[in-house]
Design a protein around this motif. Structure first.
Motif, PDB file in Angstrom:
ATOM      1  N   GLY A 199       0.933  -3.885  43.123  1.00  0.00           N
ATOM      2  CA  GLY A 199       1.318  -4.177  43.994  1.00  0.00           C
ATOM      3  C   GLY A 199      -0.445  -5.291  44.660  1.00  0.00           C
ATOM      4  O   GLY A 199      -1.035  -5.612  45.608  1.00  0.00           O
ATOM      5  N   LEU A 200      -1.686  -4.462  43.555  1.00  0.00           N
ATOM      6  CA  LEU A 200      -2.739  -5.000  43.942  1.00  0.00           C
ATOM      7  C   LEU A 200      -3.001  -6.481  44.438  1.00  0.00           C
ATOM      8  O   LEU A 200      -3.685  -6.393  45.241  1.00  0.00           O
ATOM      9  N   ALA A 201      -1.927  -7.427  43.313  1.00  0.00           N
ATOM     10  CA  ALA A 201      -2.194  -8.942  44.360  1.00  0.00           C
ATOM     11  C   ALA A 201      -1.607  -9.358  44.884  1.00  0.00           C
ATOM     12  O   ALA A 201      -1.689 -10.226  45.547  1.00  0.00           O
ATOM     13  N   ILE A 202      -0.318  -9.109  44.848  1.00  0.00           N
ATOM     14  CA  ILE A 202       0.837  -9.712  45.581  1.00  0.00           C
ATOM     15  C   ILE A 202       0.309  -9.605  47.310  1.00  0.00           C
ATOM     16  O   ILE A 202       0.757 -10.011  48.339  1.00  0.00           O
ATOM     17  N   ALA A 203      -0.102  -8.484  48.077  1.00  0.00           N
ATOM     18  CA  ALA A 203      -0.458  -8.164  49.624  1.00  0.00           C
ATOM     19  C   ALA A 203      -1.363  -9.107  49.593  1.00  0.00           C
ATOM     20  O   ALA A 203      -1.191  -9.562  51.171  1.00  0.00           O
ATOM     21  N   PRO A 204      -2.340  -9.159  48.947  1.00  0.00           N
ATOM     22  CA  PRO A 204      -3.871  -9.544  49.633  1.00  0.00           C
ATOM     23  C   PRO A 204      -3.019 -11.143  49.428  1.00  0.00           C
ATOM     24  O   PRO A 204      -3.537 -12.011  50.079  1.00  0.00           O
ATOM     25  N   SER A 205      -2.241 -11.628  48.411  1.00  0.00           N
ATOM     26  CA  SER A 205      -1.645 -13.107  48.011  1.00  0.00           C
ATOM     27  C   SER A 205      -1.025 -13.284  49.110  1.00  0.00           C
ATOM     28  O   SER A 205      -1.068 -14.426  50.239  1.00  0.00           O
ATOM     29  N   VAL A 206       0.047 -12.377  49.964  1.00  0.00           N
ATOM     30  CA  VAL A 206       0.830 -12.396  51.374  1.00  0.00           C
ATOM     31  C   VAL A 206      -0.131 -12.292  52.120  1.00  0.00           C
ATOM     32  O   VAL A 206       0.041 -13.762  53.439  1.00  0.00           O
ATOM     33  N   ILE A 207      -0.905 -11.835  52.360  1.00  0.00           N
ATOM     34  CA  ILE A 207      -1.906 -12.114  53.900  1.00  0.00           C
ATOM     35  C   ILE A 207      -2.670 -13.213  53.719  1.00  0.00           C
ATOM     36  O   ILE A 207      -3.050 -14.497  54.541  1.00  0.00           O
ATOM     37  N   SER A 208      -2.814 -14.073  52.494  1.00  0.00           N
ATOM     38  CA  SER A 208      -3.401 -15.117  52.301  1.00  0.00           C
ATOM     39  C   SER A 208      -3.090 -16.291  52.486  1.00  0.00           C
ATOM     40  O   SER A 208      -3.488 -17.213  53.188  1.00  0.00           O
ATOM     41  N   PHE A 209      -1.673 -16.559  52.687  1.00  0.00           N
ATOM     42  CA  PHE A 209      -0.662 -17.521  52.571  1.00  0.00           C
ATOM     43  C   PHE A 209      -0.049 -17.202  54.388  1.00  0.00           C
ATOM     44  O   PHE A 209       0.006 -18.092  54.451  1.00  0.00           O
ATOM     45  N   GLY A 210      -0.235 -15.942  54.607  1.00  0.00           N
ATOM     46  CA  GLY A 210       0.360 -15.830  56.024  1.00  0.00           C
ATOM     47  C   GLY A 210      -0.593 -16.047  56.496  1.00  0.00           C
ATOM     48  O   GLY A 210      -1.032 -17.218  57.892  1.00  0.00           O
TER      49      GLY A 210
END
Length: 361
Positions: A199-210
């Motif tokens: 989960g380390l990369a995907i959550a910050p990715s979601v936040i970034s795209f949001g």
């Protein structure tokens, strides 16, 4: 597709006017991608297990990662499928920026797929040769940047805006090509480096795209961009639909990637996510803002650079116990969940700082 099919009929059925609004289509692109990911995930995970596409140790991770061997990888295929299908369903397909973004997203996914295939099926932990991977990323990036400049017709394509400064705009001219390429390839590899814990990369990715969703929407809106004093890029607002789709696909993937992970994204996921993030920032002229909102990826990458540089300069001494920096904290005794959640919090704070640049000028 729905936009192109239904909006022409809005004169007959007024309710179809809702499809004209980017905000409406972004919301449903998010939900659609989330549902697609959740539906196909069990099937994809099962097939990845059957085909033995599973994680193999590279030999330099902490010993605690030994238990992760055998966990299916290449789960990023779900993100590529869900993100692409949802975007094609809800976006205006006459918008060239949509096609440039999808091209970059899918192409980087293909590069990552080949890399993962070599690691798993060919049982070569090094995967695709670094040189081949790099030049594949560069080739795709060059095509994408050339298309952006062609579509822009020389209006703002080579301009870089600096956040927090009201009138700080720099025209890099021919050097912009190198800068934009650095952003796209660098972001792709930065997400790849960060993908080391559940989960380390995907959550910050979601936040970034949001966060990027807001930026592209404002950038593509003539009145909002003028009010906020940011560069106006006609047509870039449609990328909010893509960003929404990526948020939905990412959340769906996180459902199965949260500790203990049932599947890993692999390079097919990390390279495509990073490449897409980079191209969106380039089109919307928020390349520098991406370094803020994606600060977690920057920190992870810089930690590797510092570790290698310090090791060479001191002839064998280490700055961190292990790099990337999340492994350093693991060896200090932090639990995996503590590291990931704290990195998520940092990512959220950085997103707020990035959004504040819209007004703090």
């Amino acid at each position: 597709m729905l936009y192109n099919l239904l909006v022409p009929l809005s004169d007959v059925w007024g309710i179809l006017n809702v499809f004209r609004y980017i905000t409406f289509r972004t919301a449903y692109a998010t939900l659609t991608a989330l549902v697609i990911t959740l539906i196909i995930a069990p099937f994809v995970i099962r097939k990845l297990k059957e085909m033995a596409f599973s994680m193999k140790s590279k030999g330099f991770e902490p010993a605690t990662h030994k238990v992760k061997e055998g966990t299916p990888t290449m789960g990023g295929i779900m993100i590529v499928i869900a993100g692409t299908v949802s975007t094609l369903l809800w976006a205006d397909l006459t918008n060239p920026y949509i096609w440039i973004t999808i091209f970059t997203f899918v192409s980087y996914g293909v590069i990552g797929f080949v890399d993962d295939y070599i690691k798993t099926v060919k049982r070569n932990p090094k995967g695709l040769k670094a040189r081949a991977k790099f030049w594949g990323q560069v080739f795709t990036g060059v095509i994408a940047i050339a298309l952006i400049i062609y579509v822009d017709k020389g209006k703002t394509a080579t301009v870089v805006a600096l956040p927090f400064l009201k009138t700080a705009v720099i025209d890099l001219s021919i050097f912009y090509f190198v800068f934009a390429l650095f952003v796209i390839v660098g972001t792709s590899n930065a997400v790849n480096i960060t993908d080391g814990l559940d989960g380390l990369a995907i959550a910050p990715s979601v936040i970034s795209f949001g966060t990027l969703c807001f930026f592209v929407y404002f950038t593509g809106h003539s009145e909002f961009s003028h009010y906020l004093n940011i560069i106006y890029v006609k047509g870039s607002g449609e990328l909010a639909v893509f960003c929404g789709a990526m948020v939905g696909a990412g959340l769906g993937f996180l459902w199965y990637n949260a500790f203990p992970a049932s599947v890993f994204m692999g390079d097919v996921g990390s390279l495509s996510i990073g490449g897409a993030m980079g191209i969106v920032s380039v089109i919307s002229k928020h390349e520098v803002v991406l370094a803020i909102v994606g600060g977690v990826f920057v920190i992870e990458t810089v930690s590797v650079i510092l570790q290698v540089g310090f090791y060479k300069a001191t002839h064998g001494k280490r700055l961190f116990r292990m790099a990337p920096i999340h492994h350093h904290f693991e060896l200090k005794g932090w639990s995996e969940t503590k590291i990931t959640v704290r990195f998520w919090i940092i990512s959220f704070v950085l997103a707020l700082i990035a959004l504040s640049t819209l007004k703090l000028r």
